[in-house]
Design a protein around this motif. Structure first.
Motif, short mmCIF file in Angstrom:
data_model
loop_
_atom_site.label_atom_id
_atom_site.label_comp_id
_atom_site.label_asym_id
_atom_site.label_seq_id
_atom_site.Cartn_x
_atom_site.Cartn_y
_atom_site.Cartn_z
N ARG A 15 0.84 -1.20 0.00
CA ARG A 15 0.00 0.00 0.00
C ARG A 15 0.87 1.25 0.00
NH1 ARG A 15 -3.51 -2.67 4.81
NH2 ARG A 15 -4.42 -4.33 3.54
N THR A 41 -7.27 0.97 -4.39
CA THR A 41 -7.55 1.83 -3.25
C THR A 41 -6.96 1.23 -1.98
OG1 THR A 41 -9.64 2.52 -4.27
CG2 THR A 41 -9.37 2.97 -1.93
N MET A 42 -7.20 -0.06 -1.75
CA MET A 42 -6.67 -0.76 -0.58
C MET A 42 -6.20 -2.15 -1.00
SD MET A 42 -5.89 -0.49 2.57
CE MET A 42 -6.72 1.05 2.98
N ASP A 58 -8.58 -6.16 -3.95
CA ASP A 58 -8.63 -4.81 -3.40
C ASP A 58 -9.74 -4.79 -2.35
OD1 ASP A 58 -9.25 -2.02 -2.94
OD2 ASP A 58 -8.20 -1.52 -4.78
N SER A 60 -11.09 -2.44 -0.75
CA SER A 60 -12.00 -1.30 -0.78
C SER A 60 -12.91 -1.33 -2.00
CB SER A 60 -11.22 0.01 -0.75
OG SER A 60 -12.09 1.12 -0.84
N SER A 61 -12.31 -1.42 -3.19
CA SER A 61 -13.10 -1.35 -4.43
C SER A 61 -13.79 -2.67 -4.74
CB SER A 61 -12.19 -0.98 -5.60
OG SER A 61 -11.27 -2.02 -5.88
N SER A 87 -16.50 3.45 5.29
CA SER A 87 -15.73 4.68 5.25
C SER A 87 -14.25 4.50 5.54
CB SER A 87 -16.31 5.69 6.25
OG SER A 87 -16.28 5.17 7.57
N ASN A 88 -13.83 3.28 5.89
CA ASN A 88 -12.43 3.10 6.30
C ASN A 88 -11.60 2.37 5.25
OD1 ASN A 88 -13.39 0.51 6.48
ND2 ASN A 88 -12.77 0.17 8.60
N ASN A 89 -12.18 2.14 4.06
CA ASN A 89 -11.51 1.47 2.95
C ASN A 89 -11.30 -0.03 3.16
OD1 ASN A 89 -11.28 3.54 1.08
ND2 ASN A 89 -9.38 4.31 1.96
N CYS A 91 -13.61 -2.84 3.16
CA CYS A 91 -15.02 -3.06 2.86
C CYS A 91 -15.33 -4.46 2.37
CB CYS A 91 -15.50 -2.07 1.79
SG CYS A 91 -15.08 -0.35 2.11
#
Length: 252
Positions: A15, A41-42, A58, A60-61, A87-89, A91
């Motif tokens: 990251r 993103t993450m 990923d 987040s995405s 909201s914290n990536n 997900c």
């Protein structure tokens, strides 16, 4: 996360915005190639499939990417289904595993609690699991592996257990004695765990080797910053630790 390939290269997924997310290094740690900037993103997990292709998730995405080992993008799977209020990536998708017929199994864990099956060409075939503490329920399925017998192993991280299933999601049993497991890696007749005691994620832990049939302890080494791990073809262990730490290698 970290993955070992049969050609001797090690693949790292990292990251941060100062370097490429994917890095291939040789046995001496020299960078061979790097790619993927702007795609993530993450970044979360990286795996090498039996054909030598590189897969990543990923968190987040909820995207899963398949690359040739030279970095060429071969396939994109958009899992979707992540909560709108995340909201914290952290997900969604956490890890990916490969069945012997080419099907792909994906753990979807941070705000979901499910396992998904896709065909080799990226078509969704099945989905199972839900949030909870019972059989077939999850509190963050963080890592997944499937063996040649089509037994699926899932690191149910926050429930502090490893659950086992058949391909359809039928519960086959669980092991609850090894703490909070972050990463799973199959190697021969053994299953390796990157795990810590239940509690803060910063706690030191172990790389543990267990019998994949009975769950019995076969060996371990102490480790810190545990996240993803891999086993090299020569038996050496690779550990991808958390932020502000560097990857580690343990001699066989």
């Amino acid at each position: 996360w970290v993955a070992a390939s049969k050609d001797g290269l090690t693949y790292l997924l990292q990251r941060g915005d100062k370097a490429d997310p994917l890095i291939a290094v040789d046995s001496d740690g020299n960078i061979v190639r790097a790619w993927g900037k702007g795609m993530y993103t993450m970044p979360h997990a990286i795996r090498v499939d039996p054909q030598g292709n590189i897969w990543t998730t990923d968190a987040s995405s909820s995207m899963v990417y398949k690359f040739k080992n030279d970095g060429t993008l071969l396939m994109t799977i958009e899992i979707g289904g992540q909560p709108a209020n995340c909201s914290n990536n952290f997900c969604s998708t956490t890890d990916v595993a490969f069945a012997r017929d080419g099907h792909i199994f994906i753990s979807d864990g941070y705000r979901n609690a499910r396992i998904l099956e896709y065909s080799a060409d990226g078509k969704k075939l099945n989905e199972w699991g839900k949030a909870g503490t019972g059989p077939g329920e999850f509190r963050l399925p963080h890592s997944i592996q499937i063996d040649e017998r089509d037994i699926i192993y899932v690191a149910d991280r926050e429930n502090g257990r490893i659950q086992r299933f058949d391909r359809s999601g039928k519960f086959l049993g669980e092991w609850t004695q090894y703490g909070k497991t972050f990463g799973l890696t199959l190697a021969g007749d053994a299953l390796w765990l990157s795990t810590i005691p239940r509690g803060p994620n910063s706690a030191p832990g172990w790389l543990i080797k267990i019998n994949r049939d009975r769950g019995g302890l076969m060996g371990y080494v102490e480790s810190q910053g545990n996240h993803g791990m891999a086993v090299m073809t020569n038996g050496d262990l690779l550990l991808a630790p958390g932020p502000e730490q560097i990857p580690q290698r343990y001699r066989k």
